[in-house]
Design an enzyme around this catalytic site. Sequence first.
Site, PDB file in Angstrom:
ATOM      1  N   CYS A 272       1.770  67.110  39.617  1.00 33.46           N
ATOM      2  CA  CYS A 272       0.432  66.505  39.581  1.00 33.46           C
ATOM      3  C   CYS A 272      -0.591  67.533  40.059  1.00 33.46           C
ATOM      4  O   CYS A 272      -0.448  68.084  41.148  1.00 33.46           O
ATOM      5  CB  CYS A 272       0.393  65.269  40.486  1.00 33.46           C
ATOM      6  SG  CYS A 272      -1.277  64.637  40.693  1.00 33.46           S
TER       7      CYS A 272
ATOM      8  N   CYS B 146      -3.681  59.592  37.263  1.00 31.20           N
ATOM      9  CA  CYS B 146      -2.915  59.513  38.514  1.00 31.20           C
ATOM     10  C   CYS B 146      -1.488  59.126  38.161  1.00 31.20           C
ATOM     11  O   CYS B 146      -1.264  58.132  37.470  1.00 31.20           O
ATOM     12  CB  CYS B 146      -3.537  58.488  39.452  1.00 31.20           C
ATOM     13  SG  CYS B 146      -2.452  58.066  40.827  1.00 31.20           S
TER      14      CYS B 146
ATOM     15  N   GLU C 190      -2.787  31.914  55.885  1.00 33.47           N
ATOM     16  CA  GLU C 190      -3.428  33.138  55.397  1.00 33.47           C
ATOM     17  C   GLU C 190      -4.926  33.050  55.680  1.00 33.47           C
ATOM     18  O   GLU C 190      -5.508  31.978  55.589  1.00 33.47           O
ATOM     19  CB  GLU C 190      -3.134  33.259  53.896  1.00 33.47           C
ATOM     20  CG  GLU C 190      -4.073  34.101  53.079  1.00 33.47           C
ATOM     21  CD  GLU C 190      -4.018  35.591  53.408  1.00 33.47           C
ATOM     22  OE1 GLU C 190      -2.921  36.153  53.593  1.00 33.47           O
ATOM     23  OE2 GLU C 190      -5.109  36.184  53.488  1.00 33.47           O
TER      24      GLU C 190
ATOM     25  N   ASP D 278       4.404  38.580  57.834  1.00 30.01           N
ATOM     26  CA  ASP D 278       4.125  39.759  57.003  1.00 30.01           C
ATOM     27  C   ASP D 278       2.707  40.242  57.286  1.00 30.01           C
ATOM     28  O   ASP D 278       1.836  40.182  56.417  1.00 30.01           O
ATOM     29  CB  ASP D 278       4.313  39.383  55.518  1.00 30.01           C
ATOM     30  CG  ASP D 278       4.206  40.588  54.588  1.00 30.01           C
ATOM     31  OD1 ASP D 278       4.055  41.719  55.092  1.00 30.01           O
ATOM     32  OD2 ASP D 278       4.273  40.382  53.364  1.00 30.01           O
TER      33      ASP D 278
ATOM     34  N   CYS E 149       4.494  46.773  57.339  1.00 26.96           N
ATOM     35  CA  CYS E 149       4.101  47.983  56.604  1.00 26.96           C
ATOM     36  C   CYS E 149       3.742  49.110  57.563  1.00 26.96           C
ATOM     37  O   CYS E 149       3.192  50.119  57.146  1.00 26.96           O
ATOM     38  CB  CYS E 149       2.957  47.681  55.642  1.00 26.96           C
ATOM     39  SG  CYS E 149       1.569  46.875  56.433  1.00 26.96           S
TER      40      CYS E 149
HETATM   41  N1  SAH Z   1       3.099  37.951  52.362  1.00 25.45           N
HETATM   42  C1  SAH Z   1       2.123  38.287  51.354  1.00 25.45           C
HETATM   43  C2  SAH Z   1       0.920  39.040  51.883  1.00 25.45           C
HETATM   44  C3  SAH Z   1       1.177  40.141  52.871  1.00 25.45           C
HETATM   45  S1  SAH Z   1      -0.191  41.229  53.196  1.00 25.45           S
HETATM   46  C4  SAH Z   1       2.795  39.023  50.208  1.00 25.45           C
HETATM   47  O1  SAH Z   1       3.918  39.500  50.329  1.00 25.45           O
HETATM   48  O2  SAH Z   1       2.180  39.116  49.133  1.00 25.45           O
HETATM   49  C5  SAH Z   1      -0.864  40.604  54.655  1.00 25.45           C
HETATM   50  C6  SAH Z   1      -1.741  39.381  54.454  1.00 25.45           C
HETATM   51  O3  SAH Z   1      -2.221  38.997  55.727  1.00 25.45           O
HETATM   52  C7  SAH Z   1      -2.955  39.597  53.571  1.00 25.45           C
HETATM   53  O4  SAH Z   1      -2.972  38.623  52.562  1.00 25.45           O
HETATM   54  C8  SAH Z   1      -4.141  39.419  54.539  1.00 25.45           C
HETATM   55  O5  SAH Z   1      -5.264  38.819  53.918  1.00 25.45           O
HETATM   56  C9  SAH Z   1      -3.548  38.505  55.582  1.00 25.45           C
HETATM   57  N2  SAH Z   1      -4.163  38.538  56.913  1.00 25.45           N
HETATM   58  C10 SAH Z   1      -4.759  39.574  57.548  1.00 25.45           C
HETATM   59  N3  SAH Z   1      -5.129  39.234  58.788  1.00 25.45           N
HETATM   60  C11 SAH Z   1      -4.748  37.950  58.959  1.00 25.45           C
HETATM   61  C12 SAH Z   1      -4.859  37.034  60.061  1.00 25.45           C
HETATM   62  N4  SAH Z   1      -5.406  37.381  61.211  1.00 25.45           N
HETATM   63  N5  SAH Z   1      -4.341  35.794  59.898  1.00 25.45           N
HETATM   64  C13 SAH Z   1      -3.775  35.411  58.739  1.00 25.45           C
HETATM   65  N6  SAH Z   1      -3.656  36.252  57.667  1.00 25.45           N
HETATM   66  C14 SAH Z   1      -4.139  37.494  57.780  1.00 25.45           C
END
Ligand code: SAH
Length: 455
Positions: A74, A162, A336, A384, A411
Amino acid sequence: MYLKKNDIIDLTISSATAEGNGVGKTEDGIAIFVPNSAIGDKLKVRILKTKKTYAFGKIEEIVTPSPTRTDIDCPYFAKCGGCVWRHINYDAECEIKQQRVEDAIKRLGGFTNIEIQPIIKSENTLRYRNKAQFPIGTDKDGKPIIGFYAFHTHRIVDCMDCALQPEIFTQIMNITREFLESSENDIYNEQTHKGKLRHLYIRMGEITKEIMVCYVVNGKGLKQEDRLIERLKAEIPNLKSVIINTNREQTNVILGNRNRIAYGTDYITDELCGYKFKISPFSFWQVNRRQAEKLYNKATEYAKLSKDSVLLDLYCGTGTIGLTMANNCKSLIGVEIIEDAIKDAIENAKINGIENARFICADASTAAEQLKNEGLRPDVVILDPPRKGCGEELVQTIKEMSPQRVVYVSCDPATLARDLKHFSSSGYEIQEITPCDMFSRTAHVETVCLLSRNK
Ligand code: SAH
């Protein structure tokens, strides 16, 4: 330190940092950080900057290249802020990611006797992303440029293609570039906060092939918008949605909070683990769909649900993880913070005929506390969170709800390690940890961890 700027030293690279720097140690144990080097390289390194116990250098000459080195495929590598591992082979990249998770768990978390499972590798390390956000700017001659920010800066690297994005994204970039060259739209300037067009944001359903194109504008719309849309309609198959997002703020946040549908719908759909999902511009959606399926399969295995389990899915986005498990449990509650994601989650439950799920739009900690006070006692909690992790307060609330198992999807290995310490002192034991490569060629690594309540 005896080293000084511009010294040239012999150095063997023995490890790598999360950001993609190789590290070698001098005979006196001083760590030298060298960008674009590979573990096993024997180098002549020019010292650029010295600190008390470490220094930064750059490659002056590769004396013996590491056997892990590969040809760089790249032209933007090391210029744009995306990939950090295009100069080594994929196995070597995965070893570094495995090591990074192990180091975090052992050194930051203090869990010295946990064996980390082998990282779940990806079959496709090219063009795996289904989402891109390209900043738009101008070069020194005022010509429009579309690409990525260089590492740790807001300087845009103009990018013609990309390697992580589907080819159709390149086509949309080209159409946008040509439109900007032939119309009188002014481009946003971050310093002066003047000009209109800020970002091009694209999403694609990998299975459905549906495309969403979103223009982020410091204003209400674009001049000759119809001409742009006609061209997109004519050349982009499966174009489902063109959105004009208004962002008038002086901010690093890409999207503003107002969307106008310029063409089609305000969502696209895709499939994950055999379920259909609706995805809105603001909703989180896993960027690497195929690896997300593998990650979710691992999370499902860890959750070990039964027909009478109550499942709490915190940070649920559009509901994906919980909904793919809902048929194996009695009831599901998803939490969420983004309102549109929750609307999508409710709709997604309907589309898939799932009737035992409900979703709450709130901060995860606040909602968990409230659910606990209402008497909710889930059997399994899925977490998550974004990179900053879930934090001690939420761990405490989860402890009080006393689920049998917690499945933590992370992550960021460092905040995972920190949160695992809180779980460990709250009566939960780590059962298994598996890294998963969701973001090949970049520095990021995902991890899924199973915790269970001590007897
Ligand atoms: N489990 C989902 C999203 C994971 S990403 C999947 O696998 O697709 C993390 C998520 O947490 C995002 O959607 C973000 O908007 C949410 N988020 C961020 N801060 C938060 C909070 N304080 N309370 C609840 N959700 C939150």
